[in-house]
Write a protein that holds these residues in place. Sequence first.
Motif, mmCIF file in Angstrom:
data_model
loop_
_atom_site.group_PDB
_atom_site.id
_atom_site.type_symbol
_atom_site.label_atom_id
_atom_site.label_comp_id
_atom_site.label_asym_id
_atom_site.label_seq_id
_atom_site.Cartn_x
_atom_site.Cartn_y
_atom_site.Cartn_z
ATOM 1 N N SER A 23 0.829 -1.206 0.000
ATOM 2 C CA SER A 23 0.000 0.000 0.000
ATOM 3 C C SER A 23 0.866 1.261 0.000
ATOM 4 C CB SER A 23 -0.934 -0.002 1.212
ATOM 5 O OG SER A 23 -0.202 -0.173 2.411
ATOM 6 N N LEU A 24 2.137 1.130 0.434
ATOM 7 C CA LEU A 24 3.095 2.230 0.372
ATOM 8 C C LEU A 24 3.988 2.045 -0.846
ATOM 9 C CD1 LEU A 24 4.275 2.343 4.097
ATOM 10 C CD2 LEU A 24 2.521 3.769 3.017
ATOM 11 N N SER A 25 4.773 3.059 -1.159
ATOM 12 C CA SER A 25 5.745 2.926 -2.235
ATOM 13 C C SER A 25 6.733 1.816 -1.880
ATOM 14 C CB SER A 25 6.498 4.232 -2.421
ATOM 15 O OG SER A 25 7.658 4.021 -3.210
ATOM 16 N N ILE A 26 7.084 0.995 -2.872
ATOM 17 C CA ILE A 26 8.039 -0.079 -2.593
ATOM 18 C C ILE A 26 9.378 0.480 -2.130
ATOM 19 C CG2 ILE A 26 6.978 -1.766 -4.129
ATOM 20 C CD1 ILE A 26 9.042 -1.033 -6.244
ATOM 21 N N PHE A 27 9.655 1.732 -2.440
ATOM 22 C CA PHE A 27 10.922 2.338 -2.027
ATOM 23 C C PHE A 27 10.833 2.948 -0.632
ATOM 24 C CE2 PHE A 27 13.221 1.406 -5.758
ATOM 25 C CZ PHE A 27 12.311 1.449 -6.801
ATOM 26 N N ILE A 49 15.468 -8.127 -1.607
ATOM 27 C CA ILE A 49 15.993 -7.032 -2.405
ATOM 28 C C ILE A 49 15.958 -5.781 -1.544
ATOM 29 C CG2 ILE A 49 13.723 -6.547 -3.449
ATOM 30 C CD1 ILE A 49 15.302 -5.806 -6.049
ATOM 31 N N THR A 50 17.063 -5.036 -1.530
ATOM 32 C CA THR A 50 17.131 -3.834 -0.726
ATOM 33 C C THR A 50 16.604 -2.638 -1.509
ATOM 34 O OG1 THR A 50 19.333 -3.185 -1.449
ATOM 35 C CG2 THR A 50 19.199 -4.740 0.401
ATOM 36 N N ALA A 51 16.441 -1.517 -0.808
ATOM 37 C CA ALA A 51 15.986 -0.297 -1.479
ATOM 38 C C ALA A 51 16.974 0.117 -2.563
ATOM 39 C CB ALA A 51 15.818 0.819 -0.461
ATOM 40 N N GLY A 52 18.232 -0.216 -2.367
ATOM 41 C CA GLY A 52 19.242 0.127 -3.359
ATOM 42 C C GLY A 52 19.341 -0.875 -4.495
ATOM 43 N N GLY A 53 18.593 -1.983 -4.404
ATOM 44 C CA GLY A 53 18.565 -2.944 -5.498
ATOM 45 C C GLY A 53 19.449 -4.163 -5.310
ATOM 46 N N SER A 54 20.129 -4.268 -4.185
ATOM 47 C CA SER A 54 20.950 -5.455 -3.934
ATOM 48 C C SER A 54 20.055 -6.648 -3.625
ATOM 49 C CB SER A 54 21.898 -5.211 -2.758
ATOM 50 O OG SER A 54 22.794 -4.168 -3.062
ATOM 51 N N ARG A 69 11.749 -5.607 -8.992
ATOM 52 C CA ARG A 69 10.747 -4.594 -8.670
ATOM 53 C C ARG A 69 10.407 -3.810 -9.922
ATOM 54 N NH1 ARG A 69 14.177 -1.425 -4.278
ATOM 55 N NH2 ARG A 69 15.508 -1.450 -6.127
ATOM 56 N N ASP A 70 9.194 -3.299 -9.941
ATOM 57 C CA ASP A 70 8.747 -2.419 -11.024
ATOM 58 C C ASP A 70 8.270 -1.124 -10.383
ATOM 59 O OD1 ASP A 70 7.141 -1.025 -12.947
ATOM 60 O OD2 ASP A 70 6.989 -2.882 -14.098
ATOM 61 N N ARG A 71 9.032 -0.061 -10.565
ATOM 62 C CA ARG A 71 8.692 1.225 -9.938
ATOM 63 C C ARG A 71 7.332 1.726 -10.421
ATOM 64 N NH1 ARG A 71 11.598 5.845 -8.000
ATOM 65 N NH2 ARG A 71 13.584 4.785 -8.383
ATOM 66 N N ALA A 72 7.090 1.643 -11.714
ATOM 67 C CA ALA A 72 5.855 2.188 -12.285
ATOM 68 C C ALA A 72 4.619 1.464 -11.752
ATOM 69 C CB ALA A 72 5.901 2.109 -13.800
ATOM 70 N N LYS A 73 4.751 0.157 -11.547
ATOM 71 C CA LYS A 73 3.617 -0.626 -11.051
ATOM 72 C C LYS A 73 3.635 -0.770 -9.535
ATOM 73 C CE LYS A 73 3.054 -3.251 -15.308
ATOM 74 N NZ LYS A 73 2.997 -4.591 -15.941
ATOM 75 N N ASN A 74 4.681 -0.230 -8.897
ATOM 76 C CA ASN A 74 4.827 -0.326 -7.456
ATOM 77 C C ASN A 74 4.634 -1.764 -6.969
ATOM 78 O OD1 ASN A 74 5.384 1.144 -4.995
ATOM 79 N ND2 ASN A 74 3.278 0.726 -4.374
ATOM 80 N N THR A 75 5.333 -2.667 -7.601
ATOM 81 C CA THR A 75 5.154 -4.089 -7.328
ATOM 82 C C THR A 75 6.503 -4.793 -7.283
ATOM 83 O OG1 THR A 75 2.990 -4.080 -8.432
ATOM 84 C CG2 THR A 75 4.064 -6.206 -8.159
ATOM 85 N N ALA A 96 10.457 -4.662 5.275
ATOM 86 C CA ALA A 96 11.000 -4.043 6.479
ATOM 87 C C ALA A 96 10.753 -2.543 6.432
ATOM 88 C CB ALA A 96 12.484 -4.323 6.592
ATOM 89 N N LEU A 97 10.001 -2.058 7.421
ATOM 90 C CA LEU A 97 9.683 -0.626 7.523
ATOM 91 C C LEU A 97 10.120 -0.168 8.899
ATOM 92 C CD1 LEU A 97 8.327 1.804 6.134
ATOM 93 C CD2 LEU A 97 6.197 1.122 7.241
ATOM 94 N N GLY A 98 11.196 0.599 8.944
ATOM 95 C CA GLY A 98 11.768 0.954 10.237
ATOM 96 C C GLY A 98 12.261 -0.301 10.930
ATOM 97 N N ASN A 99 11.836 -0.510 12.160
ATOM 98 C CA ASN A 99 12.224 -1.709 12.909
ATOM 99 C C ASN A 99 11.171 -2.808 12.838
ATOM 100 O OD1 ASN A 99 14.680 -0.623 13.822
ATOM 101 N ND2 ASN A 99 13.627 0.478 15.455
ATOM 102 N N ALA A 100 10.132 -2.572 12.053
ATOM 103 C CA ALA A 100 9.046 -3.546 11.952
ATOM 104 C C ALA A 100 9.112 -4.293 10.631
ATOM 105 C CB ALA A 100 7.700 -2.837 12.071
#
Length: 113
Positions: A23-27, A49-54, A69-75, A96-100
Motif C-alpha cells: 500500500s506504500l511505495s516499494i521504495f 531485495i534492498t531499497a538500493g537494489g541489492s 521490482r517495477d517502480r511504475a507498477k509499485n510491485t 522491512a519498515l523501520g524496525n518492523a
Amino acid sequence: QLVESGGGLVQPGGSLRLSCAPSLSIFSFKKMGWYRQAPGKERELVATITAGGSTDYGDSAMGRFTISRDRAKNTMYLQMNNLKSEDTAVYYCAAALGNAVKWGQGTQVTVSS
C-alpha cells in the motif's frame, strides 16, 4: 498492507511469477523479500531485495528464481523457473519498515504432475 498474487498449481519444470503490491511505495521499505513455508517445516528465506537494489537468495532459489521490482507498477516480483515438487509451499511477501516487518497473507504454490 502487502497483497500477494500469482500462486497456483504448476507441473514440475514449469514457471510462475508471484507479485507483491504494497500500500506504500516499494521504495519506502529498506528491504523487501519472499519467504516460504512448507507443511511441517519452518519458514525459510527465498530472496530479498534492498531499497538500493541489492539482491540475496536462499540456497533453494539460487539460479532458478529472480526477485525484481517495477517502480511504475509499485510491485515486487518473484520469477520462479524450473519449479520442483520441493518448492511446494505458501509463499509470503515481507517488507522491512523501520524496525518492523510487515507480512502478506501468503499465496499457495503447488508443484505437482
